[in-house]
Design a protein around this motif. Structure first.
Motif, PDB file in Angstrom:
ATOM      1  N   ASP A 206      49.277  51.399  83.147  1.00  0.00           N
ATOM      2  CA  ASP A 206      48.446  51.269  84.341  1.00  0.00           C
ATOM      3  C   ASP A 206      47.141  50.536  84.036  1.00  0.00           C
ATOM      4  O   ASP A 206      46.896  50.133  82.900  1.00  0.00           O
ATOM      5  N   SER A 240      51.572  50.903  90.843  1.00  0.00           N
ATOM      6  CA  SER A 240      51.074  50.483  92.151  1.00  0.00           C
ATOM      7  C   SER A 240      49.684  49.868  92.057  1.00  0.00           C
ATOM      8  O   SER A 240      49.380  48.887  92.744  1.00  0.00           O
ATOM      9  N   ILE A 241      48.813  50.452  91.212  1.00  0.00           N
ATOM     10  CA  ILE A 241      47.448  49.922  91.125  1.00  0.00           C
ATOM     11  C   ILE A 241      47.473  48.522  90.508  1.00  0.00           C
ATOM     12  O   ILE A 241      46.703  47.647  90.914  1.00  0.00           O
ATOM     13  N   MET A 243      49.803  46.459  90.943  1.00  0.00           N
ATOM     14  CA  MET A 243      50.281  45.587  92.029  1.00  0.00           C
ATOM     15  C   MET A 243      49.109  45.117  92.891  1.00  0.00           C
ATOM     16  O   MET A 243      48.947  43.904  93.132  1.00  0.00           O
ATOM     17  N   ARG A 247      47.599  41.278  92.948  1.00  0.00           N
ATOM     18  CA  ARG A 247      47.590  40.507  94.203  1.00  0.00           C
ATOM     19  C   ARG A 247      46.211  39.891  94.444  1.00  0.00           C
ATOM     20  O   ARG A 247      46.092  38.716  94.803  1.00  0.00           O
ATOM     21  N   ASP A 266      54.053  38.671  98.587  1.00  0.00           N
ATOM     22  CA  ASP A 266      55.372  38.918  98.001  1.00  0.00           C
ATOM     23  C   ASP A 266      55.505  38.401  96.569  1.00  0.00           C
ATOM     24  O   ASP A 266      56.500  38.678  95.900  1.00  0.00           O
ATOM     25  N   TYR A 270      56.201  45.957  93.676  1.00  0.00           N
ATOM     26  CA  TYR A 270      56.384  47.178  92.878  1.00  0.00           C
ATOM     27  C   TYR A 270      57.873  47.487  92.751  1.00  0.00           C
ATOM     28  O   TYR A 270      58.624  47.362  93.728  1.00  0.00           O
TER      29      TYR A 270
ATOM     30  N   ILE B  42      43.400  58.362  92.549  1.00  0.00           N
ATOM     31  CA  ILE B  42      43.568  57.030  93.153  1.00  0.00           C
ATOM     32  C   ILE B  42      45.017  56.570  92.990  1.00  0.00           C
ATOM     33  O   ILE B  42      45.617  56.015  93.914  1.00  0.00           O
ATOM     34  N   ALA B  43      45.583  56.847  91.793  1.00  0.00           N
ATOM     35  CA  ALA B  43      46.959  56.405  91.517  1.00  0.00           C
ATOM     36  C   ALA B  43      47.953  57.060  92.474  1.00  0.00           C
ATOM     37  O   ALA B  43      48.944  56.430  92.866  1.00  0.00           O
ATOM     38  N   ALA B  46      47.783  55.160  95.572  1.00  0.00           N
ATOM     39  CA  ALA B  46      48.344  53.827  95.340  1.00  0.00           C
ATOM     40  C   ALA B  46      49.867  53.884  95.278  1.00  0.00           C
ATOM     41  O   ALA B  46      50.539  52.918  95.627  1.00  0.00           O
ATOM     42  N   PHE B  47      50.392  55.025  94.864  1.00  0.00           N
ATOM     43  CA  PHE B  47      51.843  55.161  94.788  1.00  0.00           C
ATOM     44  C   PHE B  47      52.471  55.015  96.180  1.00  0.00           C
ATOM     45  O   PHE B  47      53.565  54.487  96.330  1.00  0.00           O
ATOM     46  N   LEU B  49      51.356  53.082  98.433  1.00  0.00           N
ATOM     47  CA  LEU B  49      51.404  51.628  98.627  1.00  0.00           C
ATOM     48  C   LEU B  49      52.637  51.041  97.939  1.00  0.00           C
ATOM     49  O   LEU B  49      53.336  50.195  98.495  1.00  0.00           O
ATOM     50  N   GLY B  50      52.883  51.515  96.709  1.00  0.00           N
ATOM     51  CA  GLY B  50      54.015  51.014  95.934  1.00  0.00           C
ATOM     52  C   GLY B  50      55.331  51.311  96.621  1.00  0.00           C
ATOM     53  O   GLY B  50      56.185  50.429  96.777  1.00  0.00           O
ATOM     54  N   ASN B  53      55.718  49.273  99.682  1.00  0.00           N
ATOM     55  CA  ASN B  53      56.042  47.879  99.334  1.00  0.00           C
ATOM     56  C   ASN B  53      57.514  47.727  98.986  1.00  0.00           C
ATOM     57  O   ASN B  53      58.171  46.762  99.387  1.00  0.00           O
ATOM     58  N   LEU B  54      58.028  48.709  98.252  1.00  0.00           N
ATOM     59  CA  LEU B  54      59.444  48.690  97.859  1.00  0.00           C
ATOM     60  C   LEU B  54      60.338  48.665  99.102  1.00  0.00           C
ATOM     61  O   LEU B  54      61.266  47.860  99.208  1.00  0.00           O
ATOM     62  N   ARG B  56      59.483  47.777 102.146  1.00  0.00           N
ATOM     63  CA  ARG B  56      59.268  46.563 102.940  1.00  0.00           C
ATOM     64  C   ARG B  56      60.037  45.366 102.348  1.00  0.00           C
ATOM     65  O   ARG B  56      60.761  44.669 103.056  1.00  0.00           O
ATOM     66  N   ILE B  57      59.886  45.185 101.030  1.00  0.00           N
ATOM     67  CA  ILE B  57      60.525  44.029 100.376  1.00  0.00           C
ATOM     68  C   ILE B  57      62.045  44.107 100.519  1.00  0.00           C
ATOM     69  O   ILE B  57      62.706  43.143 100.928  1.00  0.00           O
ATOM     70  N   ARG B  61      64.892  41.986 102.774  1.00  0.00           N
ATOM     71  CA  ARG B  61      66.063  41.321 102.174  1.00  0.00           C
ATOM     72  C   ARG B  61      67.343  41.691 102.924  1.00  0.00           C
ATOM     73  O   ARG B  61      68.204  40.843 103.141  1.00  0.00           O
ATOM     74  N   PHE B 115      70.405  59.402  87.075  1.00  0.00           N
ATOM     75  CA  PHE B 115      69.262  58.674  86.509  1.00  0.00           C
ATOM     76  C   PHE B 115      69.289  58.659  84.983  1.00  0.00           C
ATOM     77  O   PHE B 115      69.134  57.596  84.365  1.00  0.00           O
TER      78      PHE B 115
END
Lengths: 407, 227
Positions: A206, A240-241, A243, A247, A266, A270, B42-43, B46-47, B49-50, B53-54, B56-57, B61, B115
């Motif tokens: 990180d 994530s941070i 990312m 950006r 894009d 992540y 904070i992390a 932010a997760f 967000l991650g 994002n996953l 969304r991307i 597709r 996993f």
């Protein structure tokens, strides 16, 4: 009759009681000593607040029991007991092995007064020392244990700052060429010619890792070149941070290259925090997208060789940089260029070409000189001491060990 | 201002953390630990967000039927099923109050049976990559590569029983050349010396870079060229 019966009954009871007492007493040896002699107690117990710390610790020292390694030689360890001042109930707080005469009690409350005693134990029974003087722990303002670290750090930092100001003043500084960084433009140019993307991996840690920060600073320079060459950067990340930071970095690079309209969020995406999940995804991206150039800049573990070998198999130019010594050999054998440890941290300064930043690299050389001098003196003194046994060398030898031991 | 605030925060936090190493007294003594906790907080945000994002991307597709869009379905289904299994603790013997990794829960089932084997598969690929990388590295093309080849060969033999069998007959005064002992010597003396030299360089590099960050000279991480 009744009186006679009572007298006989009392006599029998007393006789029986005495007899029982005799058979329940432990048998004594001929010398009158018990069969398992206790070890002698430790002496001169001394207690004080543990120095140079943030409180909560008391240092207890004592003189070893005469039966520790000598005498009856039956000591197997020492148990440290603690009680509040004025209390008579001691509770065990620690155990140390035979031959050890100090213990740091790390579970104390500051400004609460405690008393201690140390028990030399043979595993079954033991003998306690005298009770210590009362003591309490408290916080100190200065950690004197790190005095030498402070001096060495101040010297190196002072040298870095001095050379930064020298460079600002216009002094020419010689910085050796770093092949891996010289090759960045060529590597990005190759991707442009081939019409393929550039892959940038900032490690798997990180933003609280300085290697990741170094990787991101290099990304800023690489992204600017990419923006100028008008090709695509592909940056899968595992944090994530990282990312969001990446950006912003790429966005600024595109803006400074005058191509902000070409920027897309894009570019950076992540995948997962999990190490091998990330590896699988990046390998898949490599095999499918076949990037022409791969950058690996940051903190890597077992995935380093998997990335580098996959990149090698697709014929990409690969430039790696890490400060993980165990991973460097893997990058060496599989990548075209590798930045070794300090070169990773020097990369952004080197690429920027700014005198201020280059000055900081020159300052590092003073640190290297100190390290080299200390190694040479240390080797000489240790060798001379082992050969001659002269006290002067012993003093210097011990001083150097103290200087470079930071705990 | 957008660039000044990160630089000011970096300078203050960096300086305070350096000071806290030498001053154990409160409030400095616990600052390192506290900043680490702030970072974790904070992390966590932010997760989100991650994860977003996953979705969304890969959602895009699938929607656009991009190349290999089928893999994105696997990703999204895996993400959502694992998230729901963990968040709602489905099948957890302790119910919603139970430990997320309790045996018998769906989350543990996914983790242990899907996993972990997948992770082990990726890790096992490393063995083949080590072989292919070694083949390239150990070709004696130059003097350095030849030294590397010889050292690697000795260590390889020294770490296996055959190394012991080959040289067990050596007399005591040639004990140094007993392959396991020689392998240990290579690892403990030349190899360790090289690693320590790299570590010293890394430490100095970290000091120099940290100073550049604290002094605001290094601005690459906020995308600025330092101008």
């Amino acid at each position: 009759m009744l009186r006679l019966f009572s007298v006989i009954l009392i006599f029998l009871l007393i006789t029986g009681f005495v007899f029982c007492q005799e058979i329940t007493h432990p048998p004594e040896t001929e010398s009158g000593m018990p069969p398992y002699p206790k070890p002698a107690a430790p002496t001169n117990i001394s207690v004080k607040d543990n120095p140079s710390d943030g409180g909560g610790k008391i240092l207890i020292t004592w003189e070893l029991s005469p039966d520790d390694g000598a005498g009856k030689n039956n000591v197997v360890g020492y148990e440290i007991l603690r009680a509040l001042e004025g209390d008579t109930v001691f509770t065990p707080v620690g155990l140390v092995s035979v031959g050890v005469n100090r213990y740091i009690d790390t579970g104390t409350d500051d400004h609460v007064t405690y008393i201690y005693k140390v028990v030399a134990t043979d595993g079954i029974t033991g003998s306690a020392s005298d009770i210590s003087l009362p003591v309490h722990s408290y916080q100190q303002w200065i950690n004197f244990n790190l005095g030498f670290l402070f001096i060495i750090g101040a010297l190196i930092c002072g040298a870095v700052i001095y050379f930064i100001y020298q460079a600002k003043g216009g002094r020419k500084l010689f910085i050796r060429k770093i092949a891996g960084l010289e090759a960045i433009d060529d590597a990005v140019g190759r991707a442009t010619e081939m019409g393929r993307p550039v892959l940038f991996i900032p490690g798997i840690r990180d933003m609280d890792d300085v290697q990741t920060i170094a990787g991101i600073t290099i990304l800023g320079r690489v992204a600017r070149t990419i923006a100028e060459y008008d090709i695509k950067i592909n940056m899968p990340v595992s944090r994530s941070i990282v990312m969001t930071t990446a950006r912003e970095t790429i966005k600024e690079a595109y803006a400074s290259a005058g191509r902000i309209d070409e920027y897309s969020d894009d570019f950076v995406y992540y995948l997962t925090d999990e190490q091998f999940g990330y590896v699988a995804a990046v390998d898949g991206i490599m095999v499918r997208d076949r990037p022409a150039t791969c950058f690996y800049m940051g903190s890597f573990f077992a995935e380093s060789l998997i990335f580098a070998e996959t990149g090698n198999s697709i014929g990409a130019i690969q430039i790696a940089g890490t400060a993980m010594p165990a991973q460097l050999p893997f990058f060496f054998v599989a990548c075209d260029y590798t930045l070794i440890g300090e070169e990773l941290f020097a990369a952004s300064a080197y690429l920027s070409g700014e005198p201020k930043q280059l000055g900081s690299l020159k300052g590092q050389d003073v640190g290297k000189f100190i390290a080299m001098a200390a190694i040479c003196i240390g080797v000489f003194v240790a060798t001379m001491y082992s050969l001659t046994g002269v006290g002067f060398f012993e003093v210097i030898h011990d001083l150097m060990i103290r200087m470079f031991t930071f705990n | 201002m957008k660039r000044q605030i990160p630089l000011i925060i970096t300078a203050i936090v960096g300086t305070v953390l350096v000071v806290s190493v030498f001053i154990p007294h409160d409030p400095f003594g616990r600052l390192g630990e506290n900043f680490s906790v702030y970072f974790d907080i904070i992390a966590v945000f932010a997760f989100i967000l991650g994860g977003g994002n996953l979705i969304r991307i890969h959602g895009n597709r699938i929607y656009r039927k991009s190349k290999n869009w089928q893999f994105s379905i696997v990703t999204i289904v895996g993400f959502i099923v694992t998230l729901i299994a963990g968040a709602f603790k489905i099948g957890n013997p302790g119910g919603i109050q139970g430990d997320v990794a309790a045996p018998g829960s769906l989350f543990t089932l996914i983790y242990d049976n899907i996993f972990t084997p997948l992770q082990a598969t990726m890790f096992s690929i490393l063995a083949f990559f080590v072989a292919s990388a070694s083949y390239r590295a150990f070709r004696a093309k130059s003097r350095e590569a030849t030294i590397l080849l010889i050292a690697a060969f000795i260590i390889l033999l020294g770490r296996t029983p055959i190394g012991d069998y080959i040289t067990f007959w050596l007399p005591g005064w040639l004990n140094f050349f007993h392959i396991p002992i020689l392998a240990n010597w290579i690892m403990a003396i030349p190899n360790l010396a090289g690693q320590r030299a790299i570590m010293i360089g890394i430490s100095l590099g970290v000091v120099s870079m940290s100073l550049r960050l604290i002094l605001g000279i290094e601005r690459g991480y906020i995308g600025s060229e330092g101008k």
